[in-house]
Scaffold this active site. Structure first.
Site, PDB file in Angstrom:
ATOM      1  N   ASP A 138       0.581  -1.003   0.091  1.00  0.00           N
ATOM      2  CA  ASP A 138       0.148  -0.074   0.100  1.00  0.00           C
ATOM      3  C   ASP A 138       0.564   1.475   0.290  1.00  0.00           C
ATOM      4  O   ASP A 138      -0.345   2.768  -0.303  1.00  0.00           O
ATOM      5  CB  ASP A 138      -1.156  -0.250   1.403  1.00  0.00           C
ATOM      6  CG  ASP A 138      -0.148  -0.078   2.669  1.00  0.00           C
ATOM      7  OD1 ASP A 138       1.208  -0.121   2.449  1.00  0.00           O
ATOM      8  OD2 ASP A 138      -0.807   0.329   3.505  1.00  0.00           O
ATOM      9  N   GLU A 139       2.098   1.195   0.320  1.00  0.00           N
ATOM     10  CA  GLU A 139       2.926   2.660   0.274  1.00  0.00           C
ATOM     11  C   GLU A 139       2.955   3.025  -0.914  1.00  0.00           C
ATOM     12  O   GLU A 139       3.360   4.229  -1.361  1.00  0.00           O
ATOM     13  CB  GLU A 139       4.171   1.554   1.211  1.00  0.00           C
ATOM     14  CG  GLU A 139       4.192   1.266   2.393  1.00  0.00           C
ATOM     15  CD  GLU A 139       5.425   1.258   3.256  1.00  0.00           C
ATOM     16  OE1 GLU A 139       6.873   1.514   2.676  1.00  0.00           O
ATOM     17  OE2 GLU A 139       5.174   0.980   4.155  1.00  0.00           O
ATOM     18  N   TYR A 162      12.177   3.048  -0.663  1.00  0.00           N
ATOM     19  CA  TYR A 162      10.871   1.147  -1.075  1.00  0.00           C
ATOM     20  C   TYR A 162       9.945   1.052  -1.537  1.00  0.00           C
ATOM     21  O   TYR A 162       9.928   0.446  -2.259  1.00  0.00           O
ATOM     22  CB  TYR A 162      10.976   0.727   0.423  1.00  0.00           C
ATOM     23  CG  TYR A 162      10.120  -0.125   0.362  1.00  0.00           C
ATOM     24  CD1 TYR A 162      10.305  -1.539   0.260  1.00  0.00           C
ATOM     25  CD2 TYR A 162       9.214  -0.179   1.610  1.00  0.00           C
ATOM     26  CE1 TYR A 162       9.496  -2.822   0.165  1.00  0.00           C
ATOM     27  CE2 TYR A 162       8.175  -1.629   1.229  1.00  0.00           C
ATOM     28  CZ  TYR A 162       8.365  -2.087   0.832  1.00  0.00           C
ATOM     29  OH  TYR A 162       6.969  -3.439   0.469  1.00  0.00           O
TER      30      TYR A 162
HETATM   31  P1  NAD Z   1      11.093  -9.926   3.716  1.00  0.00           P
HETATM   32  O1  NAD Z   1      12.209  -9.189   3.756  1.00  0.00           O
HETATM   33  O2  NAD Z   1      10.999 -10.911   5.192  1.00  0.00           O
HETATM   34  O3  NAD Z   1      11.941 -11.422   2.691  1.00  0.00           O
HETATM   35  C1  NAD Z   1      12.003 -10.961   1.640  1.00  0.00           C
HETATM   36  C2  NAD Z   1      12.590 -12.143   1.280  1.00  0.00           C
HETATM   37  O4  NAD Z   1      13.487 -12.051  -1.213  1.00  0.00           O
HETATM   38  C3  NAD Z   1      13.714 -12.927   1.831  1.00  0.00           C
HETATM   39  O5  NAD Z   1      14.623 -14.515   1.551  1.00  0.00           O
HETATM   40  C4  NAD Z   1      15.233 -12.520   0.633  1.00  0.00           C
HETATM   41  O6  NAD Z   1      16.036 -12.919   0.490  1.00  0.00           O
HETATM   42  C5  NAD Z   1      14.381 -12.541  -0.783  1.00  0.00           C
HETATM   43  N1  NAD Z   1      15.053 -11.965  -1.722  1.00  0.00           N
HETATM   44  C6  NAD Z   1      16.081 -10.380  -1.452  1.00  0.00           C
HETATM   45  N2  NAD Z   1      16.699  -9.805  -2.633  1.00  0.00           N
HETATM   46  C7  NAD Z   1      16.727 -11.230  -3.139  1.00  0.00           C
HETATM   47  C8  NAD Z   1      16.269 -10.830  -4.703  1.00  0.00           C
HETATM   48  N3  NAD Z   1      18.169 -10.501  -5.138  1.00  0.00           N
HETATM   49  N4  NAD Z   1      16.537 -12.898  -5.309  1.00  0.00           N
HETATM   50  C9  NAD Z   1      16.009 -13.825  -4.663  1.00  0.00           C
HETATM   51  N5  NAD Z   1      15.782 -13.661  -3.542  1.00  0.00           N
HETATM   52  C10 NAD Z   1      15.878 -12.429  -2.612  1.00  0.00           C
HETATM   53  O7  NAD Z   1       9.733  -9.251   2.908  1.00  0.00           O
HETATM   54  P2  NAD Z   1       8.976  -9.332   2.940  1.00  0.00           P
HETATM   55  O8  NAD Z   1       8.061  -8.345   4.184  1.00  0.00           O
HETATM   56  O9  NAD Z   1       8.412 -10.936   3.363  1.00  0.00           O
HETATM   57  O10 NAD Z   1       7.753  -9.433   1.915  1.00  0.00           O
HETATM   58  C11 NAD Z   1       7.593  -9.469   0.899  1.00  0.00           C
HETATM   59  C12 NAD Z   1       6.662  -9.651   0.072  1.00  0.00           C
HETATM   60  O11 NAD Z   1       5.531  -8.843   0.151  1.00  0.00           O
HETATM   61  C13 NAD Z   1       7.638  -7.540  -0.860  1.00  0.00           C
HETATM   62  O12 NAD Z   1       7.746  -7.638  -2.454  1.00  0.00           O
HETATM   63  C14 NAD Z   1       7.907  -6.573   0.021  1.00  0.00           C
HETATM   64  O13 NAD Z   1       7.361  -5.576  -0.740  1.00  0.00           O
HETATM   65  C15 NAD Z   1       5.367  -7.372   0.254  1.00  0.00           C
HETATM   66  N6  NAD Z   1       4.594  -7.126   1.262  1.00  0.00           N
HETATM   67  C16 NAD Z   1       5.231  -6.797   2.464  1.00  0.00           C
HETATM   68  C17 NAD Z   1       4.498  -6.582   3.370  1.00  0.00           C
HETATM   69  C18 NAD Z   1       5.013  -6.523   4.992  1.00  0.00           C
HETATM   70  O14 NAD Z   1       3.740  -5.619   5.999  1.00  0.00           O
HETATM   71  N7  NAD Z   1       6.127  -6.776   5.172  1.00  0.00           N
HETATM   72  C19 NAD Z   1       3.277  -6.171   3.121  1.00  0.00           C
HETATM   73  C20 NAD Z   1       2.519  -5.638   1.722  1.00  0.00           C
HETATM   74  C21 NAD Z   1       3.496  -6.020   0.637  1.00  0.00           C
HETATM   75  O1  DAU Z   2       2.485  -0.622   4.282  1.00  0.00           O
HETATM   76  C1  DAU Z   2       2.911  -2.422   3.791  1.00  0.00           C
HETATM   77  C2  DAU Z   2       5.094  -2.366   4.433  1.00  0.00           C
HETATM   78  O2  DAU Z   2       4.690  -2.740   5.929  1.00  0.00           O
HETATM   79  C3  DAU Z   2       5.077  -3.262   3.477  1.00  0.00           C
HETATM   80  O3  DAU Z   2       5.272  -3.198   2.126  1.00  0.00           O
HETATM   81  C4  DAU Z   2       7.221  -3.247   4.129  1.00  0.00           C
HETATM   82  O4  DAU Z   2       7.388  -3.492   3.788  1.00  0.00           O
HETATM   83  C5  DAU Z   2       6.715  -3.011   5.597  1.00  0.00           C
HETATM   84  O5  DAU Z   2       8.339  -3.053   5.977  1.00  0.00           O
HETATM   85  C6  DAU Z   2       5.847  -2.371   6.366  1.00  0.00           C
HETATM   86  O6  DAU Z   2       6.193  -0.780   6.720  1.00  0.00           O
HETATM   87  P1  DAU Z   2       7.076  -0.095   7.300  1.00  0.00           P
HETATM   88  O7  DAU Z   2       7.740   0.892   7.696  1.00  0.00           O
HETATM   89  O8  DAU Z   2       4.626   0.848   7.560  1.00  0.00           O
HETATM   90  O9  DAU Z   2       7.226  -1.518   8.834  1.00  0.00           O
HETATM   91  P2  DAU Z   2       7.723  -1.249   9.904  1.00  0.00           P
HETATM   92  O10 DAU Z   2       7.554  -1.931  10.883  1.00  0.00           O
HETATM   93  O11 DAU Z   2       9.335  -0.871   9.512  1.00  0.00           O
HETATM   94  O12 DAU Z   2       7.370   0.400  10.644  1.00  0.00           O
HETATM   95  C7  DAU Z   2       6.118  -0.055  11.198  1.00  0.00           C
HETATM   96  C8  DAU Z   2       5.648   2.126  12.260  1.00  0.00           C
HETATM   97  O13 DAU Z   2       6.084   2.069  13.341  1.00  0.00           O
HETATM   98  C9  DAU Z   2       6.030   2.872  10.904  1.00  0.00           C
HETATM   99  O14 DAU Z   2       5.142   3.867  11.729  1.00  0.00           O
HETATM  100  C10 DAU Z   2       7.259   2.944  11.456  1.00  0.00           C
HETATM  101  C11 DAU Z   2       7.057   2.761  13.211  1.00  0.00           C
HETATM  102  N1  DAU Z   2       8.518   2.809  13.874  1.00  0.00           N
HETATM  103  C12 DAU Z   2       9.039   1.051  13.213  1.00  0.00           C
HETATM  104  C13 DAU Z   2      10.273   0.923  13.941  1.00  0.00           C
HETATM  105  C14 DAU Z   2      11.409  -0.567  12.950  1.00  0.00           C
HETATM  106  C15 DAU Z   2       8.645   2.793  15.294  1.00  0.00           C
HETATM  107  O15 DAU Z   2       8.073   3.916  15.591  1.00  0.00           O
HETATM  108  N2  DAU Z   2       9.585   1.840  16.180  1.00  0.00           N
HETATM  109  C16 DAU Z   2       9.984   0.967  15.025  1.00  0.00           C
HETATM  110  O16 DAU Z   2      11.468   0.600  15.775  1.00  0.00           O
END
Ligand code: NAD
Ligand code: DAU
Length: 356
Positions: A138-139, A162
Site C-alpha cells: 500500500d506504500e 522502498y
Molecule cells: P522479507 O524481507 O521478510 O523477505 C524477502 C525475501 O526475498 C527474503 O527471503 C530474501 O532473501 C528474498 N530476496 C531478497 N532479494 C532477493 C533477490 N535478489 N533474489 C531472490 N530473493 C531475494 O519481506 P516480506 O516482509 O516477507 O515481504 C515480501 C513481499 O511482500 C515484498 O515484495 C514486500 O514488498 C511485500 N509486502 C510486505 C508487507 C509487509 O508488511 N511485510 C506488506 C505488503 C507487501
Molecule cells: O504498509 C506495508 C509495508 O509495511 C510493507 O510494504 C513493508 O515491506 C513493511 O516493512 C511495512 O513498512 P513500515 O515502514 O510501515 O513497517 P515498520 O515495521 O518498519 O514500521 C511500522 C511503523 O512503526 C512505522 O510507522 C515506523 C514505526 N516504527 C518502526 C520501527 C522499526 C517505530 O516507531 N519504531 C521502530 O523501531
C-alpha cells in the site's frame, strides 16, 4: 483455466513468502509443486521451511538459492520446472534500510521484477493458462491525512526509496500485461504481522525488546498510523486472487485495523504485563521516543471492498488473538531469533544448502 501445477514462489524464505508456502501446501485444492527461489539475503532463512522440506522436499517442494537479478539463472529455473505460475514476493522490504542504502532496492525490486517478467514473456509466449502474480504494498499510494483510504484507483505517490522501487515494479508488471499480454495480477497490501517476521520490523522488534526488557524505540511522536493484517489473511487473499482474480486487475488487501504506533506499543506492553504478572507501568516505562524516520509516511489505510465483493475474501477475526499467537511464537522460538542475530544461520545455510 489456470494450470497452477508448478508455482515459482520468489522470496519464499522470507517472512510472508514462507508463511504463504505453509498456507499453500496445506490447501486441499492445491495439488501442484512449489519451487522456492530465494537469494537468501539477511532476510531469507530456509529454516522457516524446515518442516516443509521434511514433508514435501523433492516431491512437491523444491528450494533453489537464486538471485532474481540474474536473468539466466531465473530462465533456467523456468525451464527446469516448467513454471506456469509466479508468485513474486522477493524484494528488499525494509523502509529504514532503503533510506540508508537504496541501491539493493533498485536492483532487486525493479531489475529483479523486470527479469522475471522477461522470462514469463519469452517462455510462456502466447500461453494463456499461466499467471504472474506480483505482491506489492500500500506504500505505493503515499501518505494519507486523518481521513480517507487507498482504493485501487488512488494515484501512485511513493515517498521512500522502498515504495518508489515497488511502484516502479508495479508499473512494469502492468506494462507487460498491456504491451505483451503477459497474464498478470497485482495486490497491494497493508502492514503484515505474524510468525517468522524479521525482527527489524516494528511488531517483532517491540516483542523481543519487551521480552529482553530493553528500550522500545518509538519514532517521532508515535502518532503515525498503520493498518495491520495477520499474515495468514494475506496468504488467503493471495490464494484467492491466484485462482479467481481477473487477469490484469489489481486488488487491495488490508486489515481495516488502524492503530497509532504508540497505542499498539501500549497494547504490547499490557499484553506482556499480563503474561508476566508485572505492573503495566514497568513495560510502558521502556518506551523511548527517538528521532523520526526521514520522510515518515503519516497514515496508511486500505479500502479492500473490491476483493471482498469480487472474491469473497475477509480478514480473520481477532487482532488481539493474532497478536497473542505472534507473541507466543517469538517466546517459543528464541533460538530462531538468536541465530538470526548472531549470523549463525548463515553457517547453517552453508552447511545445508550451499555445499550440496
Ligand atoms: P522479507 O524481507 O521478510 O523477505 C524477502 C525475501 O526475498 C527474503 O527471503 C530474501 O532473501 C528474498 N530476496 C531478497 N532479494 C532477493 C533477490 N535478489 N533474489 C531472490 N530473493 C531475494 O519481506 P516480506 O516482509 O516477507 O515481504 C515480501 C513481499 O511482500 C515484498 O515484495 C514486500 O514488498 C511485500 N509486502 C510486505 C508487507 C509487509 O508488511 N511485510 C506488506 C505488503 C507487501
Ligand atoms: O504498509 C506495508 C509495508 O509495511 C510493507 O510494504 C513493508 O515491506 C513493511 O516493512 C511495512 O513498512 P513500515 O515502514 O510501515 O513497517 P515498520 O515495521 O518498519 O514500521 C511500522 C511503523 O512503526 C512505522 O510507522 C515506523 C514505526 N516504527 C518502526 C520501527 C522499526 C517505530 O516507531 N519504531 C521502530 O523501531
Amino acid at each position: 483455466m489456470r494450470t497452477l501445477s508448478n508455482i515459482l514462489v520468489t522470496g519464499g524464505a522470507g517472512f510472508i513468502g514462507s508463511n504463504f508456502i505453509h498456507y499453500l501446501l496445506s490447501q486441499p485444492d492445491f495439488k501442484g509443486r512449489v519451487i522456492n527461489a530465494d537469494k537468501l539475503t539477511y532476510a531469507g532463512n530456509p529454516e522457516n521451511l524446515t518442516d516443509i522440506e521434511e514433508r514435501f522436499g523433492g516431491t512437491r517442494y523444491f528450494f533453489e538459492q537464486a538471485d532474481i537479478c540474474k536473468f539466466d539463472t531465473i530462465k533456467s529455473l523456468f525451464r527446469k520446472y516448467s513454471i506456469d505460475t509466479v508468485v513474486h514476493f522477493a524484494a528488499e522490504s525494509h523502509v529504514d534500510r532503503s533510506i540508508f542504502g537504496p541501491k539493493d532496492f533498485i536492483e532487486t525490486n525493479i531489475v529483479g521484477t523486470f527479469n522475471l517478467l522477461e522470462c514469463a514473456r519469452n517462455l510462456w509466449n502466447d500461453r494463456k493458462d499461466g499467471l504472474f502474480h506480483h505482491v506489492s504494498t500500500d506504500e505505493v499510494f503515499g501518505s494519507l491525512g486523518d481521513t480517507g483510504s487507498f482504493s485501487e484507483a488512488t494515484p501512485y505517490q511513493p515517498t521512500s526509496p522502498y515504495s518508489a522501487s515497488k511502484a516502479a515494479s508495479d508499473h512494469l508488471v502492468r506494462a507487460y500485461h498491456h504491451t505483451y499480454g503477459v497474464p498478470v495480477t497485482i495486490s497491494n497490501c497493508s502492514n503484515n504481522f505474524g510468525p517468522r517476521q524479521f525482527p527489524e520490523k516494528m511488531i517483532p522488534l517491540m516483542i523481543l525488546n519487551l521480552l529482553e526488557e530493553e528500550p522500545l524505540p518509538v519514532y517521532g511522536d508515535g502518532k503515525n498510523v498503520r493498518d495491520w493484517l495477520y499474515v495468514d489473511d494475506h496468504s488467503a487473499a493471495l490464494w484467492l486472487i491466484i485462482r479467481k482474480g481477473r487477469e490484469g486487475e489489481t486488488y487491495n488487501i488490508g486489515g481495516e485495523n488502524e492503530w497509532r504506533n504508540i497505542d499498539l506499543v501500549h497494547l504490547l506492553c499490557d499484553k506482556m504485563a499480563e503474561a508476566t504478572g508485572r505492573e503495566k507501568d514497568f513495560y510502558r516505562k521502556l518506551i523511548t521516543f527517538v528521532k523520526d524516520r526521514p520522510g515518515h509516511d503519516r497514515r496508511y489505510a486500505i479500502d479492500c471492498t473490491k476483493i471482498k465483493k469480487e472474491l469473497g475474501w475477509k480478514q480473520s477475526l481477532g487482532f488481539s488473538e493474532n497478536l497473542d499467537t505472534t507473541i507466543r511464537w517469538y517466546r517459543n522460538n528464541l533460538s530462531w531469533v538468536d541465530k538470526i542475530r548472531s549470523g549463525e544461520y548463515k553457517t547453517w545455510i552453508q552447511r545445508n544448502y550451499l555445499n550440496r
